[in-house]
Structure formats: C-alpha cells, structure tokens
Scaffold this motif. Structure first.
Motif, PDB file in Angstrom:
ATOM      1  N   ARG A 161       0.845  -1.186   0.000  1.00  0.00           N
ATOM      2  CA  ARG A 161       0.000   0.000   0.000  1.00  0.00           C
ATOM      3  C   ARG A 161       0.883   1.240   0.000  1.00  0.00           C
ATOM      4  O   ARG A 161       1.982   1.221   0.535  1.00  0.00           O
ATOM      5  CB  ARG A 161      -0.878   0.012   1.251  1.00  0.00           C
ATOM      6  CG  ARG A 161      -1.870  -1.132   1.273  1.00  0.00           C
ATOM      7  CD  ARG A 161      -2.680  -1.052   2.538  1.00  0.00           C
ATOM      8  NE  ARG A 161      -3.642  -2.152   2.636  1.00  0.00           N
ATOM      9  CZ  ARG A 161      -4.435  -2.342   3.661  1.00  0.00           C
ATOM     10  NH1 ARG A 161      -4.375  -1.525   4.692  1.00  0.00           N
ATOM     11  NH2 ARG A 161      -5.269  -3.355   3.692  1.00  0.00           N
TER      12      ARG A 161
ATOM     13  N   LYS B 283       7.157  -0.243   6.663  1.00  0.00           N
ATOM     14  CA  LYS B 283       5.724  -0.459   6.467  1.00  0.00           C
ATOM     15  C   LYS B 283       4.922   0.022   7.662  1.00  0.00           C
ATOM     16  O   LYS B 283       5.324  -0.209   8.795  1.00  0.00           O
ATOM     17  CB  LYS B 283       5.450  -1.947   6.235  1.00  0.00           C
ATOM     18  CG  LYS B 283       5.878  -2.385   4.864  1.00  0.00           C
ATOM     19  CD  LYS B 283       5.194  -3.645   4.438  1.00  0.00           C
ATOM     20  CE  LYS B 283       5.194  -4.735   5.456  1.00  0.00           C
ATOM     21  NZ  LYS B 283       4.559  -5.961   4.999  1.00  0.00           N
ATOM     22  N   PRO B 284       3.766   0.609   7.424  1.00  0.00           N
ATOM     23  CA  PRO B 284       3.199   0.868   6.087  1.00  0.00           C
ATOM     24  C   PRO B 284       3.672   2.187   5.505  1.00  0.00           C
ATOM     25  O   PRO B 284       3.046   2.698   4.593  1.00  0.00           O
ATOM     26  CB  PRO B 284       1.704   0.899   6.372  1.00  0.00           C
ATOM     27  CG  PRO B 284       1.614   1.514   7.726  1.00  0.00           C
ATOM     28  CD  PRO B 284       2.858   1.060   8.485  1.00  0.00           C
TER      29      PRO B 284
ATOM     30  N   PRO C  69       0.661   6.173   3.861  1.00  0.00           N
ATOM     31  CA  PRO C  69      -0.526   6.952   4.255  1.00  0.00           C
ATOM     32  C   PRO C  69      -0.184   8.418   4.509  1.00  0.00           C
ATOM     33  O   PRO C  69      -1.081   9.255   4.595  1.00  0.00           O
ATOM     34  CB  PRO C  69      -0.994   6.270   5.540  1.00  0.00           C
ATOM     35  CG  PRO C  69       0.206   5.588   6.081  1.00  0.00           C
ATOM     36  CD  PRO C  69       1.056   5.211   4.893  1.00  0.00           C
TER      37      PRO C  69
END
Ligand SMILES: [Zn+2]
Length: 71
Positions: free
Chosen positions: A18, A32-33, A21
């Motif tokens: 992903r 991660k993330p 963020p």
C-alpha cells in the motif's frame, strides 16, 4: 466482502504494498506501512498529538496527611 480478504490467506506480492498513508509514496518493506522513517515519525507525532489532545484527568494527591485534619 469476500473471504479472500484474510491477510494470511492472501499471498504477498512485492509490488502490492500500500502507498504510504502520509505522503502516498510506495511503502518500504522496512518502514511499512510508511515509505520512510520520516513518515513513520510523522504518523507517530500525529498519534501522540491526538493522544495529548485528549483531556486527561490527573490524579492529584491532596497535600492532606492522614489524620492531620482530625481533631
Ligand atoms: Zn511517506
């Protein structure tokens, strides 16, 4: 809703990570993330800021000594 959403049931793909963020860059395996330690720190600071924003009721021990107020 699919039963294939279970993390353990889904084979990991190296490029399926992903995005970070914080900044949206591809996340690094190490952080991660997040994509980097910097973004990890940013998220941590956000979390801490949010935690500090919560009104905290401090248990203030009164200066009264046991038996001091009794006549
Ligand atoms: Zn990032």
């Amino acid at each position: 809703m699919t039963q294939e959403d279970k993390p353990d049931a889904t084979p990991r793909k190296p490029q399926a990570a992903r995005p970070c963020p914080i900044c949206g860059k591809p996340a690094e395996q190490r952080w991660k993330p997040f994509c980097s330690k910097r973004c990890a720190d940013v998220d941590l600071n956000r979390w801490l800021s949010g935690a500090y924003a919560i009104p905290v009721v401090e248990d203030e021990e009164g200066p009264e000594e046991p038996g001091a107020g009794q006549a």
